[in-house]
Design a protein around this motif. Sequence first.
Motif, PDB file in Angstrom:
ATOM      1  N   ARG A 184       0.827  -1.205   0.000  1.00  0.00           N
ATOM      2  CA  ARG A 184       0.000   0.000   0.000  1.00  0.00           C
ATOM      3  C   ARG A 184       0.865   1.261   0.000  1.00  0.00           C
ATOM      4  O   ARG A 184       0.524   2.271  -0.634  1.00  0.00           O
ATOM      5  CB  ARG A 184      -0.928  -0.016   1.216  1.00  0.00           C
ATOM      6  CG  ARG A 184      -1.971  -1.138   1.186  1.00  0.00           C
ATOM      7  CD  ARG A 184      -2.995  -0.980   2.298  1.00  0.00           C
ATOM      8  NE  ARG A 184      -3.940  -2.084   2.292  1.00  0.00           N
ATOM      9  CZ  ARG A 184      -3.839  -3.149   3.089  1.00  0.00           C
ATOM     10  NH1 ARG A 184      -2.828  -3.245   3.954  1.00  0.00           N
ATOM     11  NH2 ARG A 184      -4.733  -4.117   3.031  1.00  0.00           N
ATOM     12  N   ILE A 185       1.987   1.219   0.726  1.00  0.00           N
ATOM     13  CA  ILE A 185       2.888   2.373   0.737  1.00  0.00           C
ATOM     14  C   ILE A 185       3.462   2.615  -0.652  1.00  0.00           C
ATOM     15  O   ILE A 185       3.657   3.765  -1.074  1.00  0.00           O
ATOM     16  CB  ILE A 185       4.006   2.159   1.779  1.00  0.00           C
ATOM     17  CG1 ILE A 185       3.411   2.164   3.195  1.00  0.00           C
ATOM     18  CG2 ILE A 185       5.086   3.224   1.653  1.00  0.00           C
ATOM     19  CD1 ILE A 185       4.406   1.820   4.278  1.00  0.00           C
ATOM     20  N   ASP A 186       3.713   1.532  -1.378  1.00  0.00           N
ATOM     21  CA  ASP A 186       4.239   1.671  -2.742  1.00  0.00           C
ATOM     22  C   ASP A 186       3.181   2.099  -3.747  1.00  0.00           C
ATOM     23  O   ASP A 186       3.501   2.275  -4.929  1.00  0.00           O
ATOM     24  CB  ASP A 186       4.860   0.349  -3.196  1.00  0.00           C
ATOM     25  CG  ASP A 186       6.132   0.027  -2.421  1.00  0.00           C
ATOM     26  OD1 ASP A 186       6.736   0.978  -1.876  1.00  0.00           O
ATOM     27  OD2 ASP A 186       6.505  -1.158  -2.355  1.00  0.00           O
ATOM     28  N   GLY A 187       1.944   2.238  -3.297  1.00  0.00           N
ATOM     29  CA  GLY A 187       0.899   2.736  -4.171  1.00  0.00           C
ATOM     30  C   GLY A 187       0.065   1.670  -4.852  1.00  0.00           C
ATOM     31  O   GLY A 187      -0.693   1.995  -5.782  1.00  0.00           O
ATOM     32  N   ALA A 188       0.165   0.424  -4.423  1.00  0.00           N
ATOM     33  CA  ALA A 188      -0.617  -0.645  -5.038  1.00  0.00           C
ATOM     34  C   ALA A 188      -2.081  -0.545  -4.613  1.00  0.00           C
ATOM     35  O   ALA A 188      -2.381  -0.273  -3.449  1.00  0.00           O
ATOM     36  CB  ALA A 188      -0.051  -2.012  -4.648  1.00  0.00           C
ATOM     37  N   SER A 189      -2.958  -0.768  -5.548  1.00  0.00           N
ATOM     38  CA  SER A 189      -4.391  -0.756  -5.241  1.00  0.00           C
ATOM     39  C   SER A 189      -4.785  -2.065  -4.568  1.00  0.00           C
ATOM     40  O   SER A 189      -4.028  -3.034  -4.535  1.00  0.00           O
ATOM     41  CB  SER A 189      -5.201  -0.559  -6.525  1.00  0.00           C
ATOM     42  OG  SER A 189      -4.980  -1.642  -7.421  1.00  0.00           O
TER      43      SER A 189
END
Length: 307
Positions: free
Chosen positions: A193-198
């Motif tokens: 989630r921190i890496d921007g994954a949905s």
Amino acid sequence: MTMIDAPAVNARTTSGSPPRRRRRQRREPFTIASYIGVAAFGLICIVPFWMVIAGSLTAESVLAQRGYSFWPTNFSLEAYQTIFAGSRVWQSYTASIFITAVGTAIAVSATSGIAWVIARGLAWVSRPLAIFAYIPMLFTGGLVPMYILITQILELRDSWFSVIFPLVIAPFLVFVQVSFFRATPTEILDAARIDGASELRIFFQIVLPLSKPVIAVIALFYAVTFWNEWFHALLFISEPDKFPLQLVLQNLITSVANAANLGTQAAAPVYQMRLAMTVITIGPILLAYPFAQRYFVKGLTLGASKG
């Protein structure tokens, strides 16, 4: 004072001393009794299946007079030749394979999706969905509402999906997968989630690959259920060309007259054909177990490690 080379002493000592024998570990009596018990249970399970195979290879006249035997007497392939001579069995194989493959794919997808939402613990979603999945474990709507739903509302009469849809969700397997999902390390999900994954990407690219053991176990349970299903086919399918293999076997067992209704004109060996149909029906699903065996125990134990 003479200096002695240490490596030489070690080599001489090692070469001169006799090799030490590793002490064998004594097995506990409980372990030995467990091996004996498991072997006996396996033998009890294998012997009836072997006798069915032997009976399917025994001549009809001998089988009618003497009954079952451990070894085939008067070896005969007449039952298998009669079964596969017509087109009914091949059509039923097609129906069973379609029902099993498509039904398992839909059931695993639906079960995984529902289990992931419940395991996430989302407000206003997870708890109602968990209750919705738990209620069918206690009671169902009954046969009449399901019949009206399938035949009149969904209009799936004489369709293979009429056999698939009533068995798509198994509540017990949903909660098994929920337990497995809750055991997934939260650090991996938080990092994604921190890496921007949905959420969809996390589910398909992280959660599902980590859940191969429990998915394999659930898929095996669903595949066996769909392969062995005949009751819903009896209710909703009236065209003989769409009968699954289990319904053909059921008709063969309940009515001797149906033994000759496999697309052939010759008289059918009834008793031998019943045993041969059992072997033909059980055989394909047994091939699925070796592929899921390495995941089976791991999937069950990890899925039950957390509640």
